[in-house]
Write a protein that holds these residues in place. Structure first.
Motif, PDB file in Angstrom:
ATOM      1  N   GLU A  74       0.840  -1.203   0.000  1.00 51.09           N
ATOM      2  CA  GLU A  74       0.000   0.000   0.000  1.00 51.09           C
ATOM      3  C   GLU A  74       0.882   1.264   0.000  1.00 51.09           C
ATOM      4  O   GLU A  74       0.640   2.207  -0.767  1.00 51.09           O
ATOM      5  N   LYS A  96       2.567   1.821  -3.327  1.00 49.99           N
ATOM      6  CA  LYS A  96       1.622   2.356  -4.306  1.00 49.99           C
ATOM      7  C   LYS A  96       1.454   3.860  -4.107  1.00 49.99           C
ATOM      8  O   LYS A  96       1.512   4.642  -5.054  1.00 49.99           O
ATOM      9  N   GLU A 155      -2.204   1.522 -10.140  1.00 50.73           N
ATOM     10  CA  GLU A 155      -3.293   0.897  -9.374  1.00 50.73           C
ATOM     11  C   GLU A 155      -3.384  -0.600  -9.680  1.00 50.73           C
ATOM     12  O   GLU A 155      -3.473  -1.442  -8.790  1.00 50.73           O
ATOM     13  N   LYS A 156      -3.318  -0.881 -11.003  1.00 57.64           N
ATOM     14  CA  LYS A 156      -3.494  -2.272 -11.413  1.00 57.64           C
ATOM     15  C   LYS A 156      -2.349  -3.138 -10.896  1.00 57.64           C
ATOM     16  O   LYS A 156      -2.562  -4.229 -10.358  1.00 57.64           O
ATOM     17  N   SER A 159      -2.709  -3.810  -7.199  1.00 52.31           N
ATOM     18  CA  SER A 159      -3.760  -4.752  -6.806  1.00 52.31           C
ATOM     19  C   SER A 159      -3.396  -6.174  -7.248  1.00 52.31           C
ATOM     20  O   SER A 159      -3.716  -7.149  -6.541  1.00 52.31           O
ATOM     21  N   ASN A 160      -2.646  -6.297  -8.382  1.00 53.06           N
ATOM     22  CA  ASN A 160      -2.159  -7.626  -8.772  1.00 53.06           C
ATOM     23  C   ASN A 160      -1.230  -8.199  -7.712  1.00 53.06           C
ATOM     24  O   ASN A 160      -1.340  -9.361  -7.332  1.00 53.06           O
TER      25      ASN A 160
END
Lengths: 286, 152
Positions: free
Chosen positions: A151, A154, A183-184, A187-188
């Protein structure tokens, strides 16, 4: 004094048989006042206290009884029951194992061996449950930490992007594409991390079947104290002795077989133990 | 010891795999089961018939043998055999306390009875069948059979 104690004990036993635990306990207490050096009075009172669910008092009685008489299977057996009830599985397990050991040394071992075996198993299960609970807590802490780190990464990437946009280095469309990428990606990664943790949970992967060679051919249960016969077959000690008491023959070959011919199968016992430890949880209810 | 736990495991195994000619007719609870057996070769004595076995388990099963008899129903006759009385009582050493071993199970008993029938060539009841059936009041497990012709 001691005949009075004996009389009170008999009365207590009569109440105990009728299921009147409180009255039995009172009479045993009176008996103990008359004769405080008889270990059996304490074990009897411990047993009624178990029924009354006064675990701590039962433990005190057991300990006093053991002080008076070391070779005291009953006291260890009751002690284990009380200890497991107050959620002390480690102590309970060692008490239950003491009881089992004394039981298998004594002549009339089998009358109690099965009940004690069952108690040993219960203690092991309780012990495992506590360990498992800790493990899950620890695991979720580690997972939580790692998720938090992803987190933070990111957020740092997004902040950097915002800075570059503010400096005018990147166009708006470009920036929103890059933002979506970040973001992608994040989350992956988080998904992968969660999957990895889920897979690493052996409970979800292990095949829930006990191999035949760990199973007592008489009760069909996993063995905890296997013994081997002359022809090389192994059985759970308590059950094979139960059979030999009725018929002194080898269950498979019908040759003469006596209790003295049985030998502990230590390697198999370790195999059973290891299997139990690696597959605990489901194996207890199997 | 728990007879129920052992029987529960036996039942799971029976549902997974059954030897040919043997099937579970009724297994509810752990007191009484009914099993159907057929003789599979062309022994003319048993051709085309299905027999029903009634198992009764005590609490000390499998240390003690179960009580096993053939049960007559409209679909299931009592097989003709020199060790089977016409009321269904079976004289087989395996089911006797002396001959029993706790490594046996429902399946192995069925297989033994199946092969006992398969190997038989005599269309006979045991000697003294009529008298035995008329006078016997004991349960099978309390009868002391004399194994007078162990070669059958």
């Amino acid at each position: 004094m001691s005949w009075q104690a004996e009389e009170l004990k008999e009365k207590g036993n009569a109440y105990f048989k009728k299921g009147e635990w409180a009255s039995a306990e009172t009479l045993y207490s009176q008996a103990i006042q008359k004769n405080s050096s008889n270990p059996l009075l304490y074990t009897n009172r411990a047993n009624s206290r178990l029924k009354l669910e006064s675990w701590r008092d039962a433990i005190d009685d057991c300990l006093r009884s053991i002080e008076l008489m070391q070779e005291n299977m009953k006291a260890y057996f009751y002690l284990a029951q009380a200890q497991i009830s107050i959620n002390h599985p480690n102590e309970a397990l060692s008490s239950a194992l003491m009881a089992y050991e004394m039981c298998s040394r004594s002549k009339q071992q089998t009358n109690n061996a099965q009940t004690i075996s069952a108690l040993v198993l219960r203690c092991k299960k309780a012990k495992w449950e506590i360990r498992e609970r800790d493990r899950l807590r620890r695991r979720s802490v580690v997972l939580g930490d790692l998720m938090q780190k992803l987190e933070i990464d990111k957020k740092r990437d997004l902040d950097e992007l915002d800075e570059r946009v503010a400096k005018g280095g990147v166009g708006k469309i470009e920036a929103s594409e890059e933002r979506a990428d970040i973001e992608k990606n994040a989350s992956n990664r988080m998904g992968d991390l969660q999957t990895a943790f889920a897979i690493s949970n052996p409970k979800e992967l292990a095949i829930r079947e006990v191999p035949d060679w760990l199973i007592d051919p008489i009760t069909f249960e996993i063995m905890h104290d296997p013994v081997i016969t002359k022809n090389g077959n192994s059985y759970e000690r308590a059950t094979i002795i139960e059979h030999l008491k009725r018929s002194a023959t080898d269950p498979l070959t019908r040759e003469i077989l006596t209790i003295n011919d049985l030998r502990p199968n230590i390697a198999l016992r370790h195999a059973c133990q290891e299997f139990m430890e690696q597959n605990s949880g489901w194996v207890y209810d199997w | 010891m728990s007879a129920a736990r052992r029987l529960a495991r036996e039942l799971t195994k029976l549902h997974e795999h059954l030897p040919p000619g043997i099937s579970v007719a009724l297994a509810e609870g752990f007191q009484e089961w009914r099993m159907n057996i057929k003789v599979l070769d062309d022994n003319p004595i048993y051709a085309g018939e299905t027999y029903q076995l009634l198992f009764r388990f005590g609490n000390s099963y499998p240390i003690e043998p179960p009580e096993v008899v053939f049960k007559q129903t409209p679909e299931h006759p009592i097989p003709l055999h020199p060790h089977v009385y016409s009321n269904g009582i079976i004289c087989l050493d395996l089911l006797d306390r002396q001959g029993w071993s706790p490594v046996h199970n429902v399946e192995s008993i069925c297989v033994s009875l199946q092969s006992m029938l398969t190997g038989n060539t005599k269309r006979e009841r045991p000697p003294g069948d009529e008298q035995f059936v008329r006078s016997n009041r004991s349960r099978p497990r309390d009868i002391n059979f004399l194994f007078h012709d162990n070669d059958v």
